[in-house]
Design a protein around this motif. Structure first.
Motif, PDB file in Angstrom:
ATOM      1  N   ILE A   1       0.857  -1.180   0.000  1.00  0.00           N
ATOM      2  CA  ILE A   1       0.000   0.000   0.000  1.00  0.00           C
ATOM      3  C   ILE A   1       0.894   1.231   0.000  1.00  0.00           C
ATOM      4  O   ILE A   1       0.668   2.186  -0.740  1.00  0.00           O
ATOM      5  N   TYR A   2       1.906   1.196   0.817  1.00  0.00           N
ATOM      6  CA  TYR A   2       2.961   2.211   0.782  1.00  0.00           C
ATOM      7  C   TYR A   2       4.148   1.663   1.536  1.00  0.00           C
ATOM      8  O   TYR A   2       4.047   0.678   2.277  1.00  0.00           O
TER       9      TYR A   2
ATOM     10  N   TYR B   1       3.334   8.100   1.562  1.00  0.00           N
ATOM     11  CA  TYR B   1       1.969   8.113   2.068  1.00  0.00           C
ATOM     12  C   TYR B   1       1.835   9.276   3.035  1.00  0.00           C
ATOM     13  O   TYR B   1       2.550   9.353   4.035  1.00  0.00           O
TER      14      TYR B   1
ATOM     15  N   ASN C   1      -1.367   8.762  -1.681  1.00  0.00           N
ATOM     16  CA  ASN C   1      -0.231   7.893  -1.949  1.00  0.00           C
ATOM     17  C   ASN C   1       0.450   8.390  -3.232  1.00  0.00           C
ATOM     18  O   ASN C   1      -0.226   8.642  -4.237  1.00  0.00           O
TER      19      ASN C   1
ATOM     20  N   THR D   1      -6.313   7.923  -1.467  1.00  0.00           N
ATOM     21  CA  THR D   1      -6.533   6.529  -1.069  1.00  0.00           C
ATOM     22  C   THR D   1      -7.946   6.261  -0.590  1.00  0.00           C
ATOM     23  O   THR D   1      -8.326   5.111  -0.395  1.00  0.00           O
TER      24      THR D   1
ATOM     25  N   LEU E   1      -9.357   5.175  -4.619  1.00  0.00           N
ATOM     26  CA  LEU E   1      -8.175   4.848  -5.416  1.00  0.00           C
ATOM     27  C   LEU E   1      -8.363   4.920  -6.939  1.00  0.00           C
ATOM     28  O   LEU E   1      -7.408   5.229  -7.644  1.00  0.00           O
TER      29      LEU E   1
END
Length: 325
Positions: free
Chosen positions: A68-69, A94, A103, A116, A119
């Motif tokens: 995700i990050y 992030y 992000n 986010t 998305l």
């Protein structure tokens, strides 16, 4: 110990995204994809709205095996989790803006910014600057009180132009460069050796950033365009961390740096690549500085053949060597 550097982007609507990242100076493998520098703080703004700060803790969030990050920066020799873009290896920063999480990552050679919370709504950013045309520390600038090292100049000092007039310094930009994170062709200084341009020009070796323009034969030639490998060359052993400085006066002017006519700062988006760009906003505010009416050579192919031949001949006379750009 930590290191700070800045990225500047524009979005598709012409807005500006500037992000200042502080990262550890020690390599670690927090992402499981190779050594990187863990990000410890993020600041800046997205279209004028301040970034609240880094989101999350621990450096990495993984969901079903996918990042995700990672809030990590990889060296220019490494790919990292998402790949390398434009000499910058920046994977999954992030951060929060007005309570909304964003992000920023790289994908297929592009920078992508996504909200986010939604998305599918993503935007491709264009990298504007990670560096800016500047002087290296120790560069002597001619002023009304004599030659002064650029890092000791102060707002209000009077610098001397090539016409013998004085101009008041209204801002001094500073940018710390970490060669660990950077493409050497974009950030390493260019060394213009003493007398390379003419007798006494420069008076000593002059080191400037690749984009800093010098007046040569009536042309504003960016330093990288002048490289010949003998009298003007790229520094291959730059310090791991060093600082660039730039001097702004009320107009685009030519001041004397090591007795060499060098441009002052132009008011444009590159200012936001400086660590202290917000200081300018507070001191000077919004301004517009027209560029001097000299032709500009940004690359070697734009430099007139006669100028290149003259500099190559001079290099041969000074150093007895054949040039090799």
């Amino acid at each position: 110990m930590s290191q700070t550097f800045t990225y500047v982007f524009t979005d598709t609507s012409g807005g500006t995204v500037n992000i200042t990242v502080t990262a550890s100076a020690t390599l670690s493998d927090t992402t499981g994809t190779g050594p990187s520098y863990a990000v410890t703080a993020i600041s800046g703004s997205v279209n004028g709205v301040a970034i609240d700060g880094e989101v999350g803790a621990g450096g990495v969030v993984v969901n079903n095996g996918s990042f995700i990050y990672d809030n990590a920066i990889f060296t220019s020799a490494a790919n990292g989790a998402s790949g390398s873009t434009d000499g910058l290896d920046l994977d999954g920063l992030y951060f929060s803006v007005n309570g909304v999480d964003y992000n920023l990552w790289t994908k297929n050679g592009s920078f992508i910014l996504a909200n986010t919370n939604n998305l599918p709504q993503t935007e491709t950013l264009t990298l504007v600057s990670t560096d800016a045309p500047c002087f290296c520390p120790g560069t002597m600038i001619s002023t009304s009180r004599g030659d002064v090292a650029v890092e000791t100049l102060a707002i209000g000092d009077n610098v001397i132009t090539t016409t013998g007039e004085t101009r008041t310094v209204r801002w001094i930009g500073r940018r710390v460069v970490s060669t660990r994170f950077s493409d050497p062709l974009r950030v390493n200084p260019i060394r213009i050796k003493a007398n390379a341009l003419a007798d006494g020009v420069p008076s000593r070796d002059l080191l400037v950033s690749p984009d800093h323009a010098i007046l040569v034969d009536g042309i504003l030639a960016q330093a990288s365009a002048l490289v010949n490998g003998v009298s003007i060359l790229r520094e291959t052993k730059a310090p791991e961390i060093f600082t660039y400085y730039h001097v702004e006066v009320a107009e685009h002017a030519l001041i004397l740096a090591e007795n060499t006519p060098a441009e002052t700062f132009i008011d444009n988006v590159d200012r936001m690549a400086f660590d202290n760009w917000d200081e300018h906003e507070a001191i000077v505010g919004e301004t517009s500085i027209p560029e001097m009416e000299y032709p500009r050579a940004k690359s070697a192919r734009q430099l007139p053949a006669a100028t290149r031949a003259r500099l190559e001949a001079r290099a041969g006379e000074l150093f007895g060597a054949t040039t090799a750009a």
